[in-house]
Design a protein around this motif. Structure first.
Motif, PDB file in Angstrom:
ATOM      1  N   GLU A 100       0.962  -0.989  -0.026  1.00 56.14           N
ATOM      2  CA  GLU A 100      -0.112   0.252   0.038  1.00 56.14           C
ATOM      3  C   GLU A 100       1.429   0.938   0.077  1.00 56.14           C
ATOM      4  N   GLU A 101       0.317   2.303  -0.954  1.00 58.51           N
ATOM      5  CA  GLU A 101       1.367   3.972  -0.946  1.00 58.51           C
ATOM      6  C   GLU A 101       1.227   4.000   0.370  1.00 58.51           C
ATOM      7  N   GLN A 102       0.417   4.125   0.581  1.00 56.06           N
ATOM      8  CA  GLN A 102      -0.126   4.741   2.188  1.00 56.06           C
ATOM      9  C   GLN A 102       1.351   4.718   3.114  1.00 56.06           C
ATOM     10  N   ASP A 103       1.253   3.093   3.140  1.00 60.78           N
ATOM     11  CA  ASP A 103       2.008   2.387   4.128  1.00 60.78           C
ATOM     12  C   ASP A 103       3.741   2.564   4.032  1.00 60.78           C
ATOM     13  N   ALA A 105       4.867   5.332   2.090  1.00 62.11           N
ATOM     14  CA  ALA A 105       5.043   6.684   2.459  1.00 62.11           C
ATOM     15  C   ALA A 105       4.962   6.908   3.459  1.00 62.11           C
ATOM     16  N   ALA A 106       3.601   6.228   4.985  1.00 62.50           N
ATOM     17  CA  ALA A 106       4.918   6.613   6.252  1.00 62.50           C
ATOM     18  C   ALA A 106       5.691   6.255   6.720  1.00 62.50           C
TER      19      ALA A 106
ATOM     20  N   GLU B 418     -11.162  -0.167   1.177  1.00 63.29           N
ATOM     21  CA  GLU B 418      -9.331  -0.220   1.718  1.00 63.29           C
ATOM     22  C   GLU B 418      -8.955  -1.227   2.434  1.00 63.29           C
ATOM     23  N   TYR B 422      -6.069  -4.049   1.884  1.00 66.81           N
ATOM     24  CA  TYR B 422      -5.054  -4.177   2.586  1.00 66.81           C
ATOM     25  C   TYR B 422      -4.741  -5.611   2.973  1.00 66.81           C
ATOM     26  N   ARG B 480      -6.255  -0.475  -7.246  1.00 64.33           N
ATOM     27  CA  ARG B 480      -5.042   0.809  -7.127  1.00 64.33           C
ATOM     28  C   ARG B 480      -5.299   1.394  -8.063  1.00 64.33           C
TER      29      ARG B 480
END
Lengths: 143, 643
Positions: A100-103, A105-106, B418, B422, B480
């Motif tokens: 996941e991109e957010q992971d 990035a975070a 999401e 995930y 995505r």
């Protein structure tokens, strides 16, 4: 056995065993300390809880951190590691199934050193572990 | 006849006639006045004439007496001197023969009577005394006196006779002259005046016919006399009145038309008397015939709605008191059938008395029931609309809150999705890695215990596991790319295609693949996502041309027809000379997990084209394909033009 400890924070028993197998297959002989959730990982690092009294000055040479963990998740663990002066400089590699991109990035925002997605193919996984060991334990100069 | 004439000439009848005449008929009054005046003149003239006659008679008598003196004085004196009594008497008797003399006496110097003839009577006499003288020896001696008396009776008698004659004559004369004047007046003036009067009567009665013309011969003499002038004046007046009356009538008819045409009733209120003239239409408006309502204020008071009355009368009274120019009041009035009508009453004071009090008001009544009903209907509709609005607002609010709720739900669902992605990516891949890892461990650590078939089975387990890993990865990629935010900008599409082509060529080094990429193509969109599109399409093309040597893959831009609208469109395309496919399955081409070929021939997840379509659609474009089995395939896609 190498005295330099690798801390693996991972809750999945199969993944723990596979990681151990990959390490041994690649002749990485460092002691592997396994913490099965985020709280346990933090306890080990800061000598608290079950690890009370441990010499917190003896820092792991590398922390392999899963993101999805019981009790305290991986990103929070990372945040606390980076927030504490004692552990701030320890190399942390996120080793996770998530892409996941957010992971990602975070993770980098919180100061992770590498973000690696575990491949399904064990051969590829093993190869990744090999490269990790080579880089962080041999090539890289520890602080 | 006799009776009539008798009555005509009886005194009371005559007096009555005179009274009538003097009071009514101008001609007759004229006559009477002439008679009166003539009579007075006659009387005066007669009196004058009698006076003159009387004086003449007196003068004649005086002259006679003087003649007695002149003629007889000397002889009488001589007779007296000589004392001849006989002569004296004879002489006296001779004198007495003269007319009107009634007495004569001669006195001596001692005033004693000597001789006399006739008798002396006192009234109505003229007396003359004169002395008798005798000349003796050159001396004149007074020897006595003579007294002569003449009677006026004769003169009076003659006067009396004259009076009668003169009166009769004068009367007849006067009467005749009067008659003549009267007739003349009648002929020349009276009848015309009568005619003028009759004409004036007709005029005032409102009969405006022909102009007045007198029944007389027009001559130079009378062409400009007073009557002619009067007639001319009257006719000119008639004309003016006629024309102004016509104007008035026209204006009145216009006014009437305007009011009646508008259906208005008219009222005219005499304030001091309390009488009100109500027009026909006024009464009709309430369903009454003209004679059924009294022309009085009480009619209004009786028919006006009690609830509105006070206010209306207040407005009316205020208008009367304040003298403001006009007022308008709306009130209900009861019709003959008992129903109520809404009336708009407009009015104004038009006349005031010397003290400035209103004495006359006029105004109109307009039936505004329909308007009132419409207003009520409007109000009702407005209320309904308001209600509907309120309901709508509530519904809107509800809907808005529902939308909010739905949006929140959707956001939650998205978040869950999401979280699910995930989870899938994390949780599903972990066991797969376990299966693969432990299968490998089994192969490596227990190879001696497994025969060739067992080894093959374990190989199958591993390859299926890895395939599932790919499926999960493809699915996550699809999700995505579908969710990723677009960052559109212009970029070099040809260069991007070259890069992707190089990567594909690297992945298929053992093969000969000819890429023909049109130079100078510019693209607008999210470069990363479009790179995924090109990668999928070129990789696909490479995959399905694996039996061709050389494989030929083309990328460019051309004009073609949109499959749905049939309109010409500029589309990007990727063409290959590979296996192609049967167009009857074209509809399945872009579905998730849809595959047109056996895995054994062309392995794949069935997610690539679905991902491509999703990205193209997110760029406002469409994608379609044209192919035939073993004839190669062409994928066309469009992108929204740069803004």
């Amino acid at each position: 056995m190498n005295a330099k400890v690798i801390l693996l924070i991972e809750d999945n028993a199969s993944d723990i065993a596979l990681t151990e197998r990959a390490l041994s297959r690649n002749n990485i002989t460092n002691a592997l300390v396994v913490a099965q959730d985020g709280q346990e990982g933090l306890d080990y690092l800061f000598g608290e809880g079950a690890h009370a009294g441990r010499d917190v000055g003896a820092l792991p040479v590398l922390i392999l951190l899963d993101l999805k963990l019981p009790r305290i998740d991986g990103l929070e663990v990372l945040r606390r590691i980076r927030a504490d002066a004692r552990t701030r400089r320890v190399p942390v590699v996120i080793l996770t199934s998530s892409r996941e991109e957010q992971d990602i990035a975070a993770g980098y925002d919180l100061g992770v050193n590498s973000y690696i997605r575990k491949p399904v193919d064990f051969n590829q996984f093993s190869e990744t572990i090999r490269q990790l060991g080579l880089y962080w334990l041999v090539i890289n100069e520890a602080p | 006849m006799n009776n009539k004439s008798a009555r005509r000439w009886s005194l009371p009848a005559a007096l009555a006639w005179m009274r009538r005449s003097t009071s009514t008929n101008m001609g007759r009054r004229f006559t009477v006045l002439i008679l009166l005046f003539s009579s007075i003149v006659t009387l005066l003239a007669t009196a004058l004439q009698l006076e003159l006659e009387y004086r003449r008679d007196r003068r004649a008598i005086d002259t006679q007496l003087q003649q007695v003196r002149t003629s007889y004085a000397d002889s009488l004196a001589a007779s007296l001197w000589s004392a001849s009594m006989r002569d004296l008497n004879l002489q006296l008797q001779g004198v007495m023969r003269l007319p009107d003399l009634q007495f004569i006496e001669v006195d001596n110097e001692q005033n004693a009577p000597v001789a006399s003839v006739g008798t002396a009577r006192a009234p109505d006499v003229v007396t003359l005394d004169f002395p008798l003288t005798y000349v003796h020896r050159e001396r004149t001696l007074a020897i006595g006196r003579v007294r002569v008396q003449a009677s006026l009776n004769g003169a009076y008698r003659r006067l009396r006779e004259k009076v009668v004659a003169t009166l009769i004559l004068q009367t007849v004369y006067t009467f005749l002259v009067s008659l003549f004047i009267l007739i003349l007046f009648q002929l020349m003036v009276g009848r015309h005046l009568k005619r003028i009067a009759a004409y004036s009567d007709r005029l005032s009665a409102g009969q405006f016919d022909e102009p007045l013309r007198l029944e007389r011969r027009v001559s130079r003499a009378n062409a400009h006399d007073e009557l002619a002038q009067m007639v001319a004046a009257l006719n000119s007046m008639h004309q003016r009145v006629n024309s102004s009356f016509a104007d008035l009538r026209e204006s009145e008819s216009r006014w009437k038309f305007a009011l009646e045409g508008a259906g208005d009733g008219v009222w005219d209120y005499d304030v001091p008397r309390g009488t009100v003239f109500y027009s026909k239409r006024w009464k009709e408006m309430l369903g009454y015939a003209e004679h059924e309502l009294a022309d009085h204020l009480s009619t209004f008071e009786r028919l006006a709605h009690p609830d509105d009355m006070r206010e209306t009368m207040r407005i009316l009274q205020q208008n009367i008191d304040s003298g403001s120019s006009s007022f308008v009041s709306e009130h209900r009035m009861q019709c003959k059938d008992g129903s109520w009508k809404w009336i708009s009453s407009r009015g104004m004071v038009v006349e005031w008395d010397a003290q400035g009090h209103a004495t006359r008001m006029i105004g109109t009544h307009t039936d505004i029931s329909a308007r009132r009903a419409a207003e009520q209907e409007l109000a009702r509709l407005l209320a309904q609309t308001e209600q509907a609005h309120a309901a709508l607002r509530v519904a809107n609010d509800t809907m808005e809150s529902q939308v909010h709720e739905r949006t929140a739900q959707l956001e939650r669902a998205n978040q869950e999705l999401e979280a699910f992605s995930y989870s899938v990516s994390h949780d599903l891949r972990s066991p797969l890695r376990g299966i693969d890892g432990w299968s490998l461990a089994l192969q490596e650590d227990y190879a001696a215990l497994l025969d060739t078939q067992g080894q093959q089975y374990l190989g199958r387990v591993r390859s299926e596991t890895q395939r599932m890993g790919q499926l999960i990865d493809g699915m996550l990629e699809f999700s995505r790319l579908g969710r990723a935010a677009l960052a559109p900008r212009e970029f070099d599409l040809s260069a991007l295609a070259q890069t992707v082509a190089a990567r594909v060529r690297d992945a298929n080094r053992e093969r000969i693949i000819e890429f023909h990429i049109e130079a100078g193509l510019r693209g607008f969109g999210d470069e990363q996502l479009l790179e995924a599109v090109l990668h999928n399409l070129l990789e696909n093309a490479a995959k399905f041309t694996q039996q061709r040597t050389p494989a030929r893959i083309e990328f460019g831009r051309m004009q073609t027809a949109d499959p749905q609208s049939r309109l010409p469109v500029m589309a990007l395309f990727v063409r290959d000379n590979g296996a192609g496919f049967d167009m009857q399955y074209a509809a399945k081409l872009f579905g998730v997990f849809q595959r047109l070929h056996k895995s054994s021939e062309f392995p794949g997840t069935g997610i690539g084209l679905a991902t491509v379509q999703r990205i193209v659609q997110r760029h406002g474009g469409t994608i379609w394909a044209d192919a035939a089995v073993d004839q190669g395939a062409t994928f066309y896609f469009t992108l929204k033009e740069s803004p």
